[in-house]
Design an enzyme around this catalytic site. Structure first.
Site, PDB file in Angstrom:
ATOM      1  N   GLY A   1       4.076   4.765  -8.113  1.00 30.81           N
ATOM      2  CA  GLY A   1       3.822   3.564  -7.318  1.00 30.81           C
ATOM      3  C   GLY A   1       2.445   3.614  -6.690  1.00 30.81           C
ATOM      4  O   GLY A   1       2.173   4.449  -5.830  1.00 30.81           O
TER       5      GLY A   1
ATOM      6  N   ASN B   1      10.890   3.562   1.033  1.00 33.10           N
ATOM      7  CA  ASN B   1      12.066   3.515   1.902  1.00 33.10           C
ATOM      8  C   ASN B   1      13.334   3.583   1.051  1.00 33.10           C
ATOM      9  O   ASN B   1      13.381   3.029  -0.044  1.00 33.10           O
ATOM     10  CB  ASN B   1      12.075   2.210   2.704  1.00 33.10           C
ATOM     11  CG  ASN B   1      11.011   2.193   3.798  1.00 33.10           C
ATOM     12  OD1 ASN B   1      10.906   3.116   4.593  1.00 33.10           O
ATOM     13  ND2 ASN B   1      10.202   1.153   3.821  1.00 33.10           N
TER      14      ASN B   1
ATOM     15  N   ASP C   1       2.590   3.029 -12.302  1.00 32.40           N
ATOM     16  CA  ASP C   1       2.902   1.784 -11.592  1.00 32.40           C
ATOM     17  C   ASP C   1       3.450   0.783 -12.600  1.00 32.40           C
ATOM     18  O   ASP C   1       3.107   0.850 -13.780  1.00 32.40           O
ATOM     19  CB  ASP C   1       1.647   1.217 -10.911  1.00 32.40           C
ATOM     20  CG  ASP C   1       1.997   0.206  -9.827  1.00 32.40           C
ATOM     21  OD1 ASP C   1       2.037   0.592  -8.648  1.00 32.40           O
ATOM     22  OD2 ASP C   1       2.264  -0.971 -10.160  1.00 32.40           O
TER      23      ASP C   1
ATOM     24  N   SER D   1      -0.365  -0.003  -1.688  1.00 33.26           N
ATOM     25  CA  SER D   1      -1.391   0.294  -0.686  1.00 33.26           C
ATOM     26  C   SER D   1      -1.279   1.740  -0.188  1.00 33.26           C
ATOM     27  O   SER D   1      -2.296   2.388   0.046  1.00 33.26           O
ATOM     28  CB  SER D   1      -1.298  -0.691   0.476  1.00 33.26           C
ATOM     29  OG  SER D   1       0.024  -0.795   0.923  1.00 33.26           O
ATOM     30  N   VAL D   2      -0.059   2.271  -0.067  1.00 33.88           N
ATOM     31  CA  VAL D   2       0.095   3.648   0.414  1.00 33.88           C
ATOM     32  C   VAL D   2      -0.074   4.653  -0.736  1.00 33.88           C
ATOM     33  O   VAL D   2      -0.815   5.633  -0.616  1.00 33.88           O
ATOM     34  CB  VAL D   2       1.460   3.856   1.112  1.00 33.88           C
ATOM     35  CG1 VAL D   2       1.602   5.288   1.582  1.00 33.88           C
ATOM     36  CG2 VAL D   2       1.599   2.901   2.295  1.00 33.88           C
TER      37      VAL D   2
ATOM     38  N   GLY E   1      -1.723   4.428  -3.473  1.00 33.35           N
ATOM     39  CA  GLY E   1      -3.121   4.518  -3.902  1.00 33.35           C
ATOM     40  C   GLY E   1      -3.936   5.442  -2.992  1.00 33.35           C
ATOM     41  O   GLY E   1      -4.736   6.260  -3.466  1.00 33.35           O
TER      42      GLY E   1
ATOM     43  N   LYS F   1      14.626  -5.568  10.089  1.00 36.15           N
ATOM     44  CA  LYS F   1      13.773  -5.858   8.936  1.00 36.15           C
ATOM     45  C   LYS F   1      13.900  -7.323   8.567  1.00 36.15           C
ATOM     46  O   LYS F   1      14.968  -7.917   8.730  1.00 36.15           O
ATOM     47  CB  LYS F   1      14.217  -5.003   7.732  1.00 36.15           C
ATOM     48  CG  LYS F   1      13.129  -4.779   6.709  1.00 36.15           C
ATOM     49  CD  LYS F   1      12.329  -3.536   7.025  1.00 36.15           C
ATOM     50  CE  LYS F   1      11.333  -3.225   5.933  1.00 36.15           C
ATOM     51  NZ  LYS F   1      10.694  -1.913   6.141  1.00 36.15           N
TER      52      LYS F   1
HETATM   53  N1  PHE Z   1       6.746  -1.509   6.792  1.00 36.67           N
HETATM   54  C1  PHE Z   1       6.808  -0.534   7.825  1.00 36.67           C
HETATM   55  C2  PHE Z   1       7.804   0.554   7.503  1.00 36.67           C
HETATM   56  O1  PHE Z   1       8.595   0.472   6.591  1.00 36.67           O
HETATM   57  C3  PHE Z   1       7.242  -1.164   9.082  1.00 36.67           C
HETATM   58  C4  PHE Z   1       6.210  -1.474  10.078  1.00 36.67           C
HETATM   59  C5  PHE Z   1       4.890  -1.217   9.929  1.00 36.67           C
HETATM   60  C6  PHE Z   1       6.646  -2.036  11.212  1.00 36.67           C
HETATM   61  C7  PHE Z   1       4.020  -1.517  10.906  1.00 36.67           C
HETATM   62  C8  PHE Z   1       5.794  -2.328  12.218  1.00 36.67           C
HETATM   63  C9  PHE Z   1       4.468  -2.071  12.054  1.00 36.67           C
HETATM   64  O2  PHE Z   1       7.806   1.552   8.192  1.00 36.67           O
END
Ligand code: PHE
Length: 338
Positions: A175, A251, A198, A178-179, A181, A71
């Site tokens: 939240g 995450n 949010d 983008s996801v 929503g 990351k």
């Molecule tokens: N941000 C994405 C995740 O947490 C990581 C990702 C997305 C990596 C697209 C590569 C391509 O899963």
């Protein structure tokens, strides 16, 4: 946490702190998004990078991808303004740092970045996913991420409620990025009553009921969807939660692995985030690396629901937690790679 490698650098163009953490390359080159976020101190960004890269190892392994976990974090410290020029400079700085890994780490979008940013990174390195479609990439990974979470949510509902119909169920989504929503719309279309929150008040619309972020996690609901940043499920919060099912794209939702046991003890089914949130990385890697078509890649994203069902069933049968079962899936893949 036993990471293989961490590189920290002050960007020569931007002056910002750049961090790339590689947790594991046992299954292949590391892949993981580029997070651009404000932190009280760059060291908090380092902590985030360490935890997020470890989560990517689990995510990629559980999804059956031949990639390890890494990351990137671009840490904005207090008092530093993010002008468009500094943003571009930071992305170029990061591109240069990615390039220094000689192909053993690939970046992609994450909280705070999107396909247009990937195009800037790409000026310094080809090792970046999700370029805009106009530049030959697949663009945003948000829609497949949301699809994978949706399938996980249906699998969870079938397990917990005995039916995957969302009609009449209350779903709280914390939240609206983008996801989050996209999920709000999908879940509402499936007949659920949707309550959203949010930190950004301007995201409030007439489309869904609204609660403040402080109230969101405690709002009476059938399903709770953590869709913002991590660390929201704390030992203190567990006794106050009401939803019997928790599943979302954020995450690192748990402040520690022990929280999984506390949730299970209260009869709450928590679907491991690294399983539910893999849709984006699955779709993107299959399209951009394996060359699969759109529909075939989406089928593999939908299969996340099958994995979730298996994890939940095994946890019930063994009297363990879904986290424990998902971790054994990851361990099995990492062991077979050795
Ligand atoms: N941000 C994405 C995740 O947490 C990581 C990702 C997305 C990596 C697209 C590569 C391509 O899963």
């Amino acid at each position: 946490m036993e990471h293989e490698e961490v590189r920290i650098r002050r960007g020569r163009r931007s002056g910002l702190t750049l961090i790339i953490a590689i947790h594991s390359r046992a299954l292949g080159p590391a892949a993981g998004g580029i997070r651009l976020r404000r932190y009280p101190d760059w060291r908090d960004g380092l902590t985030d990078a360490l935890r997020l890269s470890e989560a990517m190892t689990a995510k990629n392994a559980a999804a059956g991808l031949g990639f390890g976990g890494g990351k990137s974090v671009i840490a904005l410290e207090p008092g530093t303004e993010l002008t468009p020029a500094r943003r571009e400079a930071a992305l170029l700085d990061l591109g240069e740092l990615i390039e220094s890994f000689d192909g053993s780490y690939f970046g992609g979008p994450d909280v705070g970045t999107g396909p247009d940013d990937m195009a800037v990174v790409h000026r310094e390195t080809p090792r970046v996913f999700c370029l805009p479609e106009s530049s030959g990439g697949v663009g945003s990974s948000s829609a497949p991420t949301a699809l994978g979470v949706f399938e996980s949510l249906l699998a969870g509902a079938a397990h917990v409620f005995g039916s995957d119909s969302l009609r009449g169920r209350t779903v709280v989504i914390s939240g609206l990025g983008s996801v989050g929503g996209l999920l709000a719309r999908q879940v509402a279309d499936a007949g659920a009553r949707v309550v959203v929150s949010d930190v950004d008040e301007s995201k409030r619309t007439a489309d869904h009921e609204w609660v403040t972020p402080e109230k969101a996690l405690r709002t009476p609901a059938d399903i709770l969807v953590p869709a913002a940043v991590g660390g929201v499920l704390t030992p203190e919060l567990v006794p106050e939660l009401s939803a019997p099912l928790i599943v979302g794209p954020a995450n690192n939702q748990l402040t520690g692995d022990a929280v999984a046991g506390e949730l299970a003890a209260r009869g709450i089914v928590w679907i491991p985030d690294f399983v539910a949130s893999a849709g984006g990385v699955v779709y993107v890697l299959l399209r951009e690396v394996e060359g699969l078509g759109h529909e075939d890649a989406l089928d593999r994203v939908r299969a996340i629901g099958v994995t979730v069902s298996r994890v939940l069933d095994t946890a019930s049968a063994n009297g363990t937690t879904p986290l424990r079962e998902a971790q054994s899936l990851v361990d099995a893949r990492l062991i077979s790679a050795r």
